[in-house]
Design a protein around this motif. Structure first.
Motif, short mmCIF file in Angstrom:
data_model
loop_
_atom_site.label_atom_id
_atom_site.label_comp_id
_atom_site.label_asym_id
_atom_site.label_seq_id
_atom_site.Cartn_x
_atom_site.Cartn_y
_atom_site.Cartn_z
N MET A 1 0.82 -1.20 0.00
CA MET A 1 0.00 0.00 0.00
C MET A 1 0.87 1.26 0.00
O MET A 1 1.82 1.35 0.74
CB MET A 1 -0.91 0.01 1.24
N LYS A 3 1.21 5.12 0.80
CA LYS A 3 0.54 6.01 1.74
C LYS A 3 1.25 7.36 1.76
O LYS A 3 2.47 7.44 1.92
CB LYS A 3 0.59 5.39 3.13
N ASP A 5 1.30 11.13 3.53
CA ASP A 5 0.82 11.77 4.75
C ASP A 5 1.30 13.22 4.86
O ASP A 5 2.49 13.47 4.88
CB ASP A 5 1.33 10.94 5.95
N SER A 21 -2.90 14.22 2.00
CA SER A 21 -2.82 12.84 2.50
C SER A 21 -3.70 11.98 1.62
O SER A 21 -4.81 12.37 1.27
CB SER A 21 -3.32 12.76 3.94
N GLN A 23 -4.04 7.56 0.00
CA GLN A 23 -3.41 6.24 -0.07
C GLN A 23 -3.94 5.43 -1.23
O GLN A 23 -5.04 5.66 -1.73
CB GLN A 23 -3.60 5.49 1.24
N GLU A 25 -4.43 1.50 -2.20
CA GLU A 25 -4.36 0.11 -1.77
C GLU A 25 -4.09 -0.78 -2.97
O GLU A 25 -4.50 -0.47 -4.09
CB GLU A 25 -5.67 -0.30 -1.09
#
Lengths: 241, 292
Positions: A1, A3, A5, A21, A23, A25
């Motif tokens: 994943m 990610k 931030d 932010s 993400q 998957e």
């Protein structure tokens, strides 16, 4: 994943990304929609290691993502840049070979080149031609194929429909759907919000450098704010935001 | 007729050396987009290395040539790492690279003046004054060797650039360095390699120039001719650099013999200006423009 931030990126003096932010998957198609200049490409270039963030973290499978492009690619994240940017001075085949630059398995590279020809049959007649002589649509196919040649874990497509005829755009999106069915993880940016949201498992709306909305693609399609701003659908009653 | 043949052969020999230098020059130009004026300094030092290898170390000619090639390659690599890499990392405009290159060139020249002196150093006779007859004209063995060796070196270089994966990466990076990095190219390593390749060619041309005209501190200025050759062929094009070098060598030699050797350089630069007026991108102008 993958990610991201609280990412902040400056492009020259412009604060291009503000506390972004998000993400991605694995196995999903995630898209970033937004107007020109919203920061979509800046995000892609930062993920690819070309631009350096001012602050914030990017991790891939809980490991920090490298900050040098070739190391990012080695981690399995490959960007197909905006406006295709093929090597016009190389043949189509050489462009594909450049996609596999980090790979050492020569035999498998040749098999993959064949596979790309199956994916995009039009390329078969063009292998020996210089990439600069192809039409825009053909160039987009080669650009996607070049990205796939690295056998990425995440394929990032930056504005794959830019400047293409509607029929060709359809083909590009069909290809994305096909790749998704084969299990490829895809991060997509698009101005063409409707088509992007339709095929996305999840999507983010970028506005002047920050994420203003996010949710499953289908839900955003129903969202009145998205409809008014990006899909050109007027509501009968104007709702307060 | 015999005179003409001989003039052409002499021209080809000089042209071969121009072509070697022009290819080295073009390689660097195509990847960093600036004229590396320090290249002449590298050639000059390569020539000195060959000279000292022959006269002080007394090694055989082949070993001297190899030493000079390796030494020039190392210097060329250092040239990039010291003078250009920091500019590159800060995305400086090409003008800064050129100024840095000029500085390097002046530094190298004066360093040789200060340490080795300004004398002209004649290479020992390698091939003697011997010559062989070909098509009714006599050709110096040195000239023949220079033509053959230059063309072989250029052929190998071209094969490497056209057919190996590293060669493809060099061409890709010279077209779009940013995308090549996204495709996994370690740009710094590839640029280092290009300077090493250009340095190898600088070593060969340094030794040949030394054998033909002696080794001296300002000999690097002859790279002006390499620059003209590269422009005639179309800057950035390797086949163009070769053809440009050979054309310039032969034309210069014809002018020297049939007009006046004093006018040789006047002719070369006039030819450059006229050619640029007529064909601004040279004979093999740079590749097709990208289609958006």
């Amino acid at each position: 994943m993958l990610k991201v931030d609280e990412l902040n990126v400056y492009y020259g003096r412009i604060h291009a990304l503000r506390d972004v932010s998000m993400q991605v998957e694995s196995g999903k198609v995630v898209s970033m929609v937004g107007a020109n200049g919203a920061g979509k490409s800046t995000l892609m270039m930062t993920l690819a290691g070309v631009l350096k963030p001012e602050s914030g973290t990017i991790t891939y499978d809980n490991e920090p993502l490298a900050d040098t492009p070739y190391k990012v690619l080695a981690q399995g994240i490959c960007l197909v840049p905006e406006r295709r940017r093929l090597y016009a001075n190389l043949t189509v085949k050489e462009n594909l070979m450049m996609g596999a630059h980090l790979r050492k398995d020569r035999a498998a590279i040749n098999t993959d080149i064949d596979r790309m020809m199956d994916l995009f049959p039009i390329m078969r007649e063009r292998v020996k031609q210089y990439a600069g002589t192809l039409s825009g649509g053909e160039q987009q196919m080669v650009a996607i194929a070049r990205g796939l040649m690295s056998r990425p874990k995440i394929l990032m497509l930056d504005e794959p429909s830019l400047g293409l005829a509607p029929l060709i755009i359809r083909q590009v999106f069909d290809t994305i759907i096909q790749l998704k069915q084969e299990g490829m993880t895809i991060l997509l940016t698009e101005q063409n919000a409707f088509q992007a949201l339709e095929i996305s498992d999840y999507a983010y709306v970028l506005e002047t450098g920050s994420v203003s909305l996010h949710g499953p693609g289908k839900e955003l399609l129903e969202d009145t704010r998205v409809q008014e701003a990006y899909l050109g659908i007027k509501q009968k009653t104007v709702k307060e935001l | 007729m015999q005179m003409l043949m001989q003039t052409i052969v002499t021209g080809l020999a000089v042209g071969g050396i121009y072509a070697l230098m022009a290819v080295g020059y073009s390689l660097i130009f195509s990847i960093l987009n600036f004229s590396n004026f320090a290249y002449g300094g590298i050639i000059m030092l390569g020539s000195y290395m060959g000279f000292y290898a022959l006269t002080l170390l007394h090694v055989p000619f082949a070993a001297a040539l190899a030493l000079s090639m390796l030494g020039a390659a190392a210097l060329s690599f250092l040239n990039e790492r010291i003078a250009y890499s920091s500019l590159r990392k800060r995305h400086a405009p090409s003008l800064y690279f050129m100024i840095s290159a000029m500085g390097t060139s002046i530094f190298l020249e004066n360093m040789v003046y200060a340490t080795l002196g300004s004398s002209y150093n004649a290479y020992p006779e390698i091939f003697g004054q011997s010559s062989i007859s070909l098509f009714g004209s006599t050709i110096g063995k040195l000239d023949l060797f220079a033509i053959i060796f230059s063309l072989i070196a250029i052929y190998i270089m071209n094969y490497f650039i056209q057919h190996t994966r590293t060669g493809i990466a060099i061409r890709a990076a010279s077209y779009d360095s940013e995308v090549s990095q996204i495709n996994g190219v370690n740009l710094s390593a590839v640029i280092g390699l290009v300077f090493i390749l250009a340095g190898l060619l600088a070593g060969v041309s340094g030794v040949f120039l030394g054998m033909k005209y002696m080794a001296y501190p300002t000999m690097g200025w002859i790279t002006n001719k390499a620059y003209i050759s590269a422009v005639i062929g179309g800057l950035g094009s390797l086949p163009g650099a070769v053809v440009g070098g050979l054309i310039l060598g032969v034309l210069e030699s014809l002018v020297s013999v049939y007009v006046s050797s004093l006018l040789r350089d006047v002719f070369s630069f006039t030819f450059l200006i006229v050619l640029l007026l007529v064909m601004p991108s040279g004979l093999f102008g740079k590749y097709l423009e990208e289609k958006v």
